[in-house]
Design a protein around this motif. Structure first.
Motif, PDB file in Angstrom:
ATOM      1  N   LYS B 142       0.835  -1.201   0.000  1.00  0.00           N
ATOM      2  CA  LYS B 142       0.000   0.000   0.000  1.00  0.00           C
ATOM      3  C   LYS B 142       0.869   1.249   0.000  1.00  0.00           C
ATOM      4  O   LYS B 142       1.821   1.343   0.777  1.00  0.00           O
ATOM      5  CB  LYS B 142      -0.927   0.013   1.213  1.00  0.00           C
ATOM      6  N   GLU B 143       0.559   2.163  -0.903  1.00  0.00           N
ATOM      7  CA  GLU B 143       1.266   3.450  -0.936  1.00  0.00           C
ATOM      8  C   GLU B 143       0.222   4.531  -1.117  1.00  0.00           C
ATOM      9  O   GLU B 143      -0.329   4.684  -2.210  1.00  0.00           O
ATOM     10  CB  GLU B 143       2.265   3.488  -2.096  1.00  0.00           C
ATOM     11  N   GLY B 144      -0.074   5.244  -0.060  1.00  0.00           N
ATOM     12  CA  GLY B 144      -1.101   6.293  -0.121  1.00  0.00           C
ATOM     13  C   GLY B 144      -2.447   5.688  -0.462  1.00  0.00           C
ATOM     14  O   GLY B 144      -2.895   4.745   0.194  1.00  0.00           O
ATOM     15  N   ASP B 145      -3.087   6.199  -1.523  1.00  0.00           N
ATOM     16  CA  ASP B 145      -4.391   5.649  -1.898  1.00  0.00           C
ATOM     17  C   ASP B 145      -4.260   4.629  -3.036  1.00  0.00           C
ATOM     18  O   ASP B 145      -5.171   4.443  -3.828  1.00  0.00           O
ATOM     19  CB  ASP B 145      -5.354   6.781  -2.276  1.00  0.00           C
ATOM     20  N   LYS B 146      -3.079   4.006  -3.089  1.00  0.00           N
ATOM     21  CA  LYS B 146      -2.852   2.999  -4.137  1.00  0.00           C
ATOM     22  C   LYS B 146      -2.275   1.722  -3.548  1.00  0.00           C
ATOM     23  O   LYS B 146      -1.686   1.737  -2.455  1.00  0.00           O
ATOM     24  CB  LYS B 146      -1.843   3.553  -5.154  1.00  0.00           C
ATOM     25  N   ALA B 180      -2.712 -12.596   3.137  1.00  0.00           N
ATOM     26  CA  ALA B 180      -3.125 -12.451   1.730  1.00  0.00           C
ATOM     27  C   ALA B 180      -4.362 -11.553   1.638  1.00  0.00           C
ATOM     28  O   ALA B 180      -5.168 -11.491   2.567  1.00  0.00           O
ATOM     29  CB  ALA B 180      -3.435 -13.815   1.134  1.00  0.00           C
ATOM     30  N   SER B 181      -4.469 -10.839   0.512  1.00  0.00           N
ATOM     31  CA  SER B 181      -5.629  -9.960   0.293  1.00  0.00           C
ATOM     32  C   SER B 181      -6.114 -10.124  -1.143  1.00  0.00           C
ATOM     33  O   SER B 181      -5.362 -10.570  -2.011  1.00  0.00           O
ATOM     34  CB  SER B 181      -5.248  -8.502   0.539  1.00  0.00           C
ATOM     35  N   ALA B 182      -7.372  -9.765  -1.362  1.00  0.00           N
ATOM     36  CA  ALA B 182      -7.957  -9.891  -2.705  1.00  0.00           C
ATOM     37  C   ALA B 182      -8.171  -8.506  -3.310  1.00  0.00           C
ATOM     38  O   ALA B 182      -8.563  -7.573  -2.611  1.00  0.00           O
ATOM     39  CB  ALA B 182      -9.288 -10.632  -2.614  1.00  0.00           C
ATOM     40  N   PHE B 183      -7.903  -8.405  -4.615  1.00  0.00           N
ATOM     41  CA  PHE B 183      -8.002  -7.111  -5.313  1.00  0.00           C
ATOM     42  C   PHE B 183      -8.739  -7.260  -6.636  1.00  0.00           C
ATOM     43  O   PHE B 183      -8.787  -8.343  -7.216  1.00  0.00           O
ATOM     44  CB  PHE B 183      -6.605  -6.566  -5.616  1.00  0.00           C
ATOM     45  N   ILE B 218      -2.901   0.098  -8.626  1.00  0.00           N
ATOM     46  CA  ILE B 218      -4.367   0.074  -8.657  1.00  0.00           C
ATOM     47  C   ILE B 218      -4.889   0.933  -7.504  1.00  0.00           C
ATOM     48  O   ILE B 218      -4.209   1.095  -6.492  1.00  0.00           O
ATOM     49  CB  ILE B 218      -4.933  -1.358  -8.554  1.00  0.00           C
ATOM     50  N   PRO B 219      -6.102   1.488  -7.641  1.00  0.00           N
ATOM     51  CA  PRO B 219      -6.643   2.303  -6.553  1.00  0.00           C
ATOM     52  C   PRO B 219      -6.837   1.453  -5.295  1.00  0.00           C
ATOM     53  O   PRO B 219      -7.203   0.275  -5.396  1.00  0.00           O
ATOM     54  CB  PRO B 219      -7.999   2.762  -7.090  1.00  0.00           C
ATOM     55  N   ALA B 220      -6.623   2.047  -4.130  1.00  0.00           N
ATOM     56  CA  ALA B 220      -6.798   1.319  -2.869  1.00  0.00           C
ATOM     57  C   ALA B 220      -8.241   0.833  -2.724  1.00  0.00           C
ATOM     58  O   ALA B 220      -8.508  -0.173  -2.061  1.00  0.00           O
ATOM     59  CB  ALA B 220      -6.415   2.217  -1.696  1.00  0.00           C
ATOM     60  N   ALA B 221      -9.167   1.548  -3.374  1.00  0.00           N
ATOM     61  CA  ALA B 221     -10.580   1.165  -3.304  1.00  0.00           C
ATOM     62  C   ALA B 221     -10.837  -0.191  -3.963  1.00  0.00           C
ATOM     63  O   ALA B 221     -11.931  -0.753  -3.821  1.00  0.00           O
ATOM     64  CB  ALA B 221     -11.429   2.233  -3.984  1.00  0.00           C
ATOM     65  N   LEU B 223      -9.401  -2.938  -3.212  1.00  0.00           N
ATOM     66  CA  LEU B 223      -9.233  -4.030  -2.248  1.00  0.00           C
ATOM     67  C   LEU B 223     -10.611  -4.638  -1.973  1.00  0.00           C
ATOM     68  O   LEU B 223     -11.570  -3.915  -1.698  1.00  0.00           O
ATOM     69  CB  LEU B 223      -8.629  -3.484  -0.944  1.00  0.00           C
ATOM     70  N   ILE B 224     -10.695  -5.972  -2.078  1.00  0.00           N
ATOM     71  CA  ILE B 224     -11.962  -6.639  -1.754  1.00  0.00           C
ATOM     72  C   ILE B 224     -11.925  -7.022  -0.279  1.00  0.00           C
ATOM     73  O   ILE B 224     -10.943  -7.593   0.196  1.00  0.00           O
ATOM     74  CB  ILE B 224     -12.150  -7.907  -2.619  1.00  0.00           C
ATOM     75  N   SER B 225     -12.985  -6.708   0.433  1.00  0.00           N
ATOM     76  CA  SER B 225     -13.067  -6.962   1.873  1.00  0.00           C
ATOM     77  C   SER B 225     -11.934  -6.205   2.570  1.00  0.00           C
ATOM     78  O   SER B 225     -11.716  -5.034   2.257  1.00  0.00           O
ATOM     79  CB  SER B 225     -13.020  -8.471   2.129  1.00  0.00           C
ATOM     80  N   LYS B 226     -11.207  -6.883   3.450  1.00  0.00           N
ATOM     81  CA  LYS B 226     -10.144  -6.185   4.188  1.00  0.00           C
ATOM     82  C   LYS B 226      -8.809  -6.844   3.904  1.00  0.00           C
ATOM     83  O   LYS B 226      -8.759  -7.983   3.428  1.00  0.00           O
ATOM     84  CB  LYS B 226     -10.427  -6.278   5.696  1.00  0.00           C
TER      85      LYS B 226
END
Lengths: 260, 384
Positions: B142-146, B180-183, B218-221, B223-226
């Motif tokens: 994560k870097e800022g809103d990305k 792990a995270s989903a995007f 990609i935009p931070a928005a 991210l799926i779920s948390k």
């Protein structure tokens, strides 16, 4: 743009059986479908609507079960269906059929284009489309393979001929009969199928039409079918082999034997 | 067998069957041979609303569930398992958004997917992380809103063709799979590339490529779920999608049985159709019975999923295991019934056999399904 597409329910077979006594089609046990040529008319009507806006009304004359053909037309994108059905229409030939359909179209009133398939796969007459235009006294173009341009006043279309095509310009309202070269009919959509399931096509009887009762059904049909028969299949020709001279000689002998 | 489908499901199945038989069957061999992606067929499926059968009505879908998706996948696979995968792979790529996405994400992506305007793909597998998905290396920082993604996903169905990708990546290396995270990554994102198209044994009409992320922003928005939920999203997605693979297997097997049955009735040896021989009859009877058992298990699992069942890993694994093993057996027997003709590429039987094989491998091999089933069995015993 108000578009009317005339369709017919036909037996789903190219191998139509004829009752030898009555000389009419045997429809028992044969599934009914929309006349294949009419499927192109429906597709073209829906494309016209997508192109110019407006409404597509599917119209058919037939027994009560012809309602299924209208529902299928609605699943393919037509907005509504009208079934013209009455015992009084029974036995109609192409003249009485086109007279009745024209009467129904007059009742619909506001229309710009009427589309028909070039002919039905059962009777193969190709007369009902032109008949409707004659009864309505509007221009017709048959065997249309492309609608090049169309606006509120005129249409420029390509009319297929044996050797190519003519470009015909006609004022609206007009009647066009279409050939299969004009488009590839789409598959129904689920939303269309659901709309069709809920749809209730209008039902008009002879009393709903402004029509001369004497011009309807069997009584209104000048055509008398004397005989319908299946022509004998042509037997294969005879192949003559040998040298050119021998073949020519034998052929000449054979031809001499025939009365030419 | 009558599965008491709803009126809407019957309509869906009949339309999928019509498209499969009239539009896909005639071109299945062509796409198998050329390995092209069947865009004209995708267009037909889109125009027919089939991409939306399992999506909620508020996002432009038809409000059905996994059962509806299975019915479509089965019918399409009966004509071509590869072309069917363009459809089913989109379902797989969509599930993370449908199951775990935010309202904004659903509103943004599901309507286009329901219309078939954009295809989707699911990116989990990597070169060193197949059955052991926890070994994945693709990272997201994560870097800022990305978020910045780096790594390579392998053997991604629909890659290059799809426009919406759901990607599992590691956001916290120290936490193992809990890191792990989903995007959601849209095609065209800067730093996203596709590898060469893979040459496969079967399902050759399906596009399989690497998806390569090199400082992909990609935009931070997206991210799926948390953060940290990636593995749960992936497992839940697979639990839900496995009946889909099972239905693909059922469809492939049905296609093979259709050809073997037709062939057996017209092929004459020793003066009679081979269908009159008991040896062939018993094979056909076994094929049909196994096929129906797999279909029943698949539908039961799909309906269980649609009923909102929470824990269904075991059931979902069972349906996929049983149906894919059945498909391999039934398609092999179809080739056997057709003998030399079955082995020739002029007939579709061998293609069904090649297509069937993948169903035992992807979305968890048969061996992994058995692990899942056994682990759940044992867990259930401990609970008692």
């Amino acid at each position: 743009m108000n578009i009317i597409v005339c369709i017919k329910q036909v037996p789903n077979t190219t191998d139509v059986r004829i009752d030898p006594v009555t000389n009419t089609l045997i429809r028992d046990g044969v599934e009914s479908v929309i006349n294949p040529f009419d499927a192109y008319a429906i597709e073209e009507a829906v494309r016209l609507k997508e192109r110019c806006g407006g409404k597509v009304t599917a119209l058919t004359m037939g027994p009560p079960q012809a309602e299924n053909a209208l529902k299928e037309a609605i699943s393919l994108g037509c907005d509504e269906g009208i079934l013209v059905s009455d015992r009084k229409f029974a036995g109609s030939d192409t003249w009485a059929t086109s007279y009745t359909l024209a009467a129904a179209i007059k009742k619909i009133g506001d229309y710009d284009v009427i589309l028909c398939g070039k002919q039905a796969s059962d009777g193969d007459t190709a007369q009902v489309g032109p008949g409707i235009s004659a009864h309505l006294d509007i221009p017709q173009v048959t065997y249309v393979k492309k609608i090049r341009e169309i606006d509120e006043k005129t249409a420029k279309v390509e009319r297929m001929t044996e050797e190519g095509y003519d470009v015909v310009e006609t004022p609206l309202p007009c009647l066009l009969t279409v050939v299969k070269e004009i488009n590839t009919p789409r598959m129904p959509s689920l939303k269309g199928l659901m709309r069709a399931k809920a749809a209730k096509p209008l039902k008009w009887t002879a009393d709903d039409l402004e029509a001369d009762p004497a011009a309807l059904g069997l009584d209104g049909s000048p055509t008398r079918v004397v005989k319908i028969f299946t022509p004998e299949t042509r037997k294969g020709g005879e192949l003559i082999s040998g040298s050119s001279a021998e073949v020519a000689k034998e052929l000449a002998e054979l031809l001499k034997g025939e009365v030419i | 067998m009558d599965y008491l489908l709803t009126e809407q499901q019957t309509m869906i199945r009949d339309l999928a069957r019509k498209i499969a038989q009239e539009k896909i069957k005639p071109v299945a061999a062509h796409y198998d041979e050329t390995e092209e992606f069947a865009w004209p067929i995708m267009k037909i499926l889109a125009d027919s609303d089939l991409f939306g059968v399992y999506l909620p009505e508020q996002y432009g879908g038809l409000g059905g569930g996994i059962m509806d998706m299975c019915l479509v996948t089965e019918e399409l696979s009966r004509a071509c398992g590869g072309i069917a995968l363009g459809y089913a792979g989109t379902g797989l790529g969509t599930l993370p958004i449908l199951l775990h996405g935010s309202e904004e994400q659903k509103k943004k992506y599901l309507p286009d997917i329901a219309k078939g305007k954009r295809l989707a793909a699911f990116c989990l597998t990597e070169a060193e992380a197949g059955s052991d998905a926890g070994a994945m290396r693709t990272s997201a920082r994560k870097e800022g809103d990305k978020y910045i993604l780096n790594g390579t996903k392998q053997w991604i169905t629909n890659a290059g063709e799809a426009e919406i990708y759901t990607v599992i990546a590691i956001t916290d290396k120290t936490k193992g799979i809990r890191g792990a995270s989903a995007f959601i990554v849209e095609k065209g994102a800067k730093g996203m590339e596709f590898g060469k198209k893979e040459k496969k044994m079967g399902i050759r009409a399906s596009a399989t490529r690497e998806v390569i992320f090199t400082d992909c922003e990609i935009p931070a928005a997206n991210l799926i779920s948390k953060e940290g939920m990636g593995f749960i999203v992936a497992l839940k997605t697979l639990d839900t999608s496995r009946p889909g693979v099972a239905s693909q297997a059922v469809g492939i097997a049905q296609g093979a049985l259709d050809c073997a049955l037709d062939y057996s009735r017209t092929r004459v040896q020793f003066g009679q159709p081979i269908s009159s021989f008991q040896a062939i009859q018993h094979m056909l009877a076994d094929m049909a019975t196994q096929l129906e058992a797999a279909r029943a298990l698949t539908y039961a699992t799909a309906r269980m999923s649609d009923s909102g069942a929470k824990a269904m890993s075991k059931d979902s694994a069972m349906s996929k295991l049983f149906a894919s093993e059945m498909a391999m057996k039934v398609t092999t027997d179809a080739v056997q019934i057709m003998g030399g003709y079955g082995y020739m590429r002029d007939y579709p039987a061998e293609k069904f056999m090649r297509d069937a094989k993948i169903t035992q491998i992807y979305e968890g091999t048969s061996q992994i399904q058995r692990n899942v089933i056994a682990a759940n069995l044992i867990k259930e015993t401990l609970k008692k």
